[in-house]
Scaffold this active site. Structure first.
Site, PDB file in Angstrom:
ATOM      1  N   HIS A  98       2.656   3.820   3.144  1.00 47.18           N
ATOM      2  CA  HIS A  98       1.712   4.699   3.823  1.00 47.18           C
ATOM      3  C   HIS A  98       0.265   4.411   3.414  1.00 47.18           C
ATOM      4  O   HIS A  98      -0.659   4.754   4.157  1.00 47.18           O
ATOM      5  CB  HIS A  98       2.065   6.156   3.551  1.00 47.18           C
ATOM      6  CG  HIS A  98       3.249   6.624   4.325  1.00 47.18           C
ATOM      7  ND1 HIS A  98       3.401   7.919   4.757  1.00 47.18           N
ATOM      8  CD2 HIS A  98       4.345   5.957   4.779  1.00 47.18           C
ATOM      9  CE1 HIS A  98       4.539   8.039   5.423  1.00 47.18           C
ATOM     10  NE2 HIS A  98       5.131   6.861   5.432  1.00 47.18           N
ATOM     11  N   HIS A 261      13.934   1.439   4.995  1.00 43.01           N
ATOM     12  CA  HIS A 261      14.857   2.571   5.056  1.00 43.01           C
ATOM     13  C   HIS A 261      16.189   2.279   4.372  1.00 43.01           C
ATOM     14  O   HIS A 261      17.100   3.101   4.427  1.00 43.01           O
ATOM     15  CB  HIS A 261      15.077   2.982   6.508  1.00 43.01           C
ATOM     16  CG  HIS A 261      13.869   3.630   7.111  1.00 43.01           C
ATOM     17  ND1 HIS A 261      13.838   4.093   8.401  1.00 43.01           N
ATOM     18  CD2 HIS A 261      12.643   3.896   6.587  1.00 43.01           C
ATOM     19  CE1 HIS A 261      12.643   4.601   8.652  1.00 43.01           C
ATOM     20  NE2 HIS A 261      11.905   4.487   7.566  1.00 43.01           N
TER      21      HIS A 261
END
Length: 732
Positions: A98, A261
């Site tokens: 992020h 993920h």
């Protein structure tokens, strides 16, 4: 309270009666030109001092020792924020992702190169919920290494170490990211006035430029689907658009999603209404932490973050093929998390495919997928790529390693800026490689000789200046791309850009190439001059000649050492993003835009790292040098063209001229003599803003004064030299 004393836009009245309180100028006049963004990150806000050089401090760092400390931190679970599965890896991967993932190709802004996740608005974006905890966990390491390790580098390195500590082999790491000390005011994050607003689309889902994320406060896409609609195919379209705007192709996108993920989990076990305010809105006693949850303990298995709940794989703290294995092994059923978010659960899941509870390994719980995850299977393009990675684990690992490296280094510019022992040797096309200097550089005497040859070639001053400007001014301080090094102005796509006037450009380049070839052919040793150097030198020679015509004997600084890149070293699609939509310095706009030309001038100046005085003196000088697009007369306020005078400012400030618009859009103007009514000049908004805006007029008055000619020439040469060398990281 009278209506006159209220803000005409917000209706607010003056607030706290303290310095800095009350109504700001922008409250009263919200359309003010954002000049402040040209003066960000000055030494006045930087506690490190003007003499501090991070590059030199980083060289003292024991990178191996830092990584050892980070590996130890991964499993050093803290009671105040315990680690899921006893390992902070997933949290730090998300933090690094992020940090870097705000980058967008259109203007090069965003990304992890400045440590901006520490400041508003990013530190309080909904998508960054609880990453404040990740940074607090890193504080002891930052505290230990101090000025040798920036926050920006530490956050990315922590992501790398998280991956490595869970069994993944990364592609490498380059340090060198320099921290900022205040929020970035130049980045347009969107016009929405509430979190997760999505007023950034038009038509059938045309995303506003330069944005990449789909909603205010998200890094990429809504994991529940477009606007919360759980449609994996529609999500695939959003993902493709968003990741492409962040410099990722389809294969890189699948690798990043599937690789990232593989680790960690989502948190949405309780009522989202019990989550407290974000860090910027939290009470002072929280000391910069936000999102304090009133659900249970608010941590561990009672953590609330995104509202989604669960891990993607049965083993969330080890690198394996679990993500793609689960994606293809099961059919998926739409459900809702305990917090009410749309997600998907596997049908008839086998016992061995359950995940451990994050804080109680004796319990087994189902995994989940988001709508965005299912796009990796159901999208007609992503699906086959995912299947190929599933069937070829080595390809997948290599693709993820490379995509992660690109994600975390894309905004750093050329590889020459990377620091440390883990910089990969391989040159990558997205790094915009230029050849190393492999020849002896020209001397001062030869520089003077080449200047004379250029001026004797018959190439006019405006064309020499324009070509050098066009080459150098592609630079973006945001992601350190562009600039004159490489001479890519002679290559696709730059040689075809309208703003570069291709026919004129080819004529100039042809003459400069002849001068280069003749000079290089005369050398008996290994000495050569590159076309990249000659393009800049031609501009410098022209500026000197224009100054001489104005009565000033000046030498424009010139440092050889640029080399010429090849077309094979140039990613045409990637470089297309550098094409100027508008260049106020050349009085050019590709078409009419929703923002004003003067706002686009400020935007471009900020990308060129110019201050308001530098921008002002450059515009004034370039106008009288005659480099306007297609030789437009707009703003050429002089009777002595191609002469470096301060005439632009003198005539702009002359009260004997009255200006009136000559277009319905109020974007072109005619100046007439107030007494005779005779036309004197024509101008664009970019020209007249230097007389209209109070702050720019104040600067223009300096250069328009009777005693300012020498200062004007000096300041113009200094600003010109700055732009010509913005990409010369070897000189800094």
């Amino acid at each position: 309270m009278s209506e006159q004393s209220k803000c005409p836009v917000t209706g607010r009245t003056a607030g706290h009666p303290v310095a800095g309180g009350g109504m700001s100028n922008r409250d009263w006049w919200p359309n003010q030109l954002p000049l402040d963004m040209l003066h960000q990150h000055s030494s006045l806000v930087n506690p490190m001092g003007e003499a501090f050089r991070y590059k030199e401090e980083f060289k003292k760092l024991d990178l191996g020792a830092v990584k050892k400390d980070l590996y130890a931190l991964m499993t050093d679970s803290q009671e105040w924020w315990p680690a899921d599965y006893g390992h902070y890896g997933g949290l730090f991967i998300r933090m690094a992702w992020h940090s870097a993932g705000t980058y967008r190709t259109s203007d090069g802004r965003g990304g992890g190169g400045t440590g901006n996740q520490r400041f508003a608005p990013l530190n309080s974006w909904p998508d960054n919920a609880n990453l404040d905890k990740a940074r607090r966990l890193l504080w002891p390491i930052k505290q230990k290494y101090g000025k040798m390790l920036s926050w920006a580098d530490l956050m990315i390195l922590a992501g790398n170490c998280a991956l490595e500590s869970m069994g993944f082999r990364t592609f490498g790491f380059g340090g060198g990211r320099v921290d900022i000390w205040e929020p970035e005011e130049d980045i347009y994050w969107g016009k929405e006035v509430e979190w997760l607003g999505s007023n950034r689309y038009s038509g059938e889902r045309d995303l506003e430029n330069p944005l990449a994320a789909v909603q205010m406060g998200l890094i990429y896409v809504n994991p529940e689907g477009p606007d919360g609609n759980p449609d994996p195919v529609a999500a695939g379209r959003d993902i493709r658009e968003t990741f492409a705007r962040m410099a990722m192709n389809d294969e890189e996108t699948v690798a990043l999603v599937a690789g990232g993920h593989t680790f960690g989990k989502c948190h949405g076990v309780g009522d989202p209404n019990l989550i407290g305010p974000e860090p910027e809105a939290a009470p002072i006693e929280e000391q910069g932490l936000g999102w304090k949850s009133g659900y249970g303990s608010g941590k561990g298995d009672e953590t609330m973050t995104s509202g989604l709940e669960g891990a993607w794989t049965p083993d969330p703290i080890h690198w394996d093929m679990g993500y793609l294995g689960m994606l293809f092994k099961y059919e998926w059923e739409l459900t809702k998390s305990p917090a009410g978010a749309w997600q998907w659960k596997p049908k008839d899941v086998a016992e061995e495919d359950l995940a451990p509870a994050a804080h109680d390994p004796s319990k087994r719980v189902p995994t989940m997928m988001t709508t965005a995850d299912l796009a990796m299977r159901m999208d007609p393009i992503y699906g086959p790529i995912s299947r190929r990675y599933y069937e070829h684990p080595d390809q997948f690992a290599d693709a993820f390693a490379r995509a992660w490296f690109k994600l975390t280094h894309r905004d750093m510019g050329p590889k020459s800026r990377y620091l440390g022992a883990e910089v990969p040797a391989e040159d990558l096309i997205w790094q915009d490689p230029v050849p190393a200097v492999d020849h002896e550089l020209i001397t001062e005497g030869e520089i003077a000789e080449l200047k004379m040859r250029i001026l004797a070639s018959g190439l006019p001053i405006p064309e020499l200046v324009s070509t050098a400007w066009a080459s150098a001014s592609t630079f973006r301080g945001s992601d350190k791309r562009g600039g004159a090094n490489g001479a890519r102005i002679r290559l696709a796509p730059q040689k075809e850009w309208e703003v570069n006037q291709p026919e004129q450009l080819q004529r100039v380049l042809h003459e400069l190439e002849k001068i280069r070839d003749t000079f290089n052919g005369e050398q008996s040793g290994g000495k050569r001059v590159s076309l990249a150097d000659l393009i800049v030198l031609g501009g410098c020679a022209a500026v000197e000649e224009a100054a001489r015509r104005a009565g000033h004997d000046v030498t424009v600084p010139f440092a050889p050492g640029r080399t010429d890149a090849s077309q094979a070293e140039t990613d045409v699609e990637s470089f297309a993003a550098l094409e100027p939509l508008a260049d106020g310095f050349r009085n050019y706009a590709k078409r009419k835009y929703s923002v004003t030309p003067e706002e686009m001038l400020i935007d471009r100046s900020q990308l060129l790292t110019l201050t308001a005085p530098e921008m002002t003196v450059l515009v004034g000088g370039l106008r009288v040098l005659g480099i306007n697009f297609r030789q437009s007369p707009h703003g050429v306020f002089t009777r002595h063209p191609e002469t470096l005078t301060n005439d632009f400012f003198v005539n702009l400030l002359d009260m004997g001229t009255e200006w009136k618009p000559v277009s319905h859009e109020h974007d072109t103007f005619e100046g007439r003599d107030r007494k005779t009514g005779e036309p004197s000049w024509s101008a664009t908004r970019v020209d007249l803003i230097f007389g209209s805006n109070a702050r720019l007029r104040a600067i223009a008055e300096v250069y328009g004064s009777d005693d300012a000619q020498e200062k004007f020439v000096h300041d113009f040469v200094a600003a010109w030299d700055k732009v010509m060398n913005l990409d010369r990281f070897d000189l800094s």
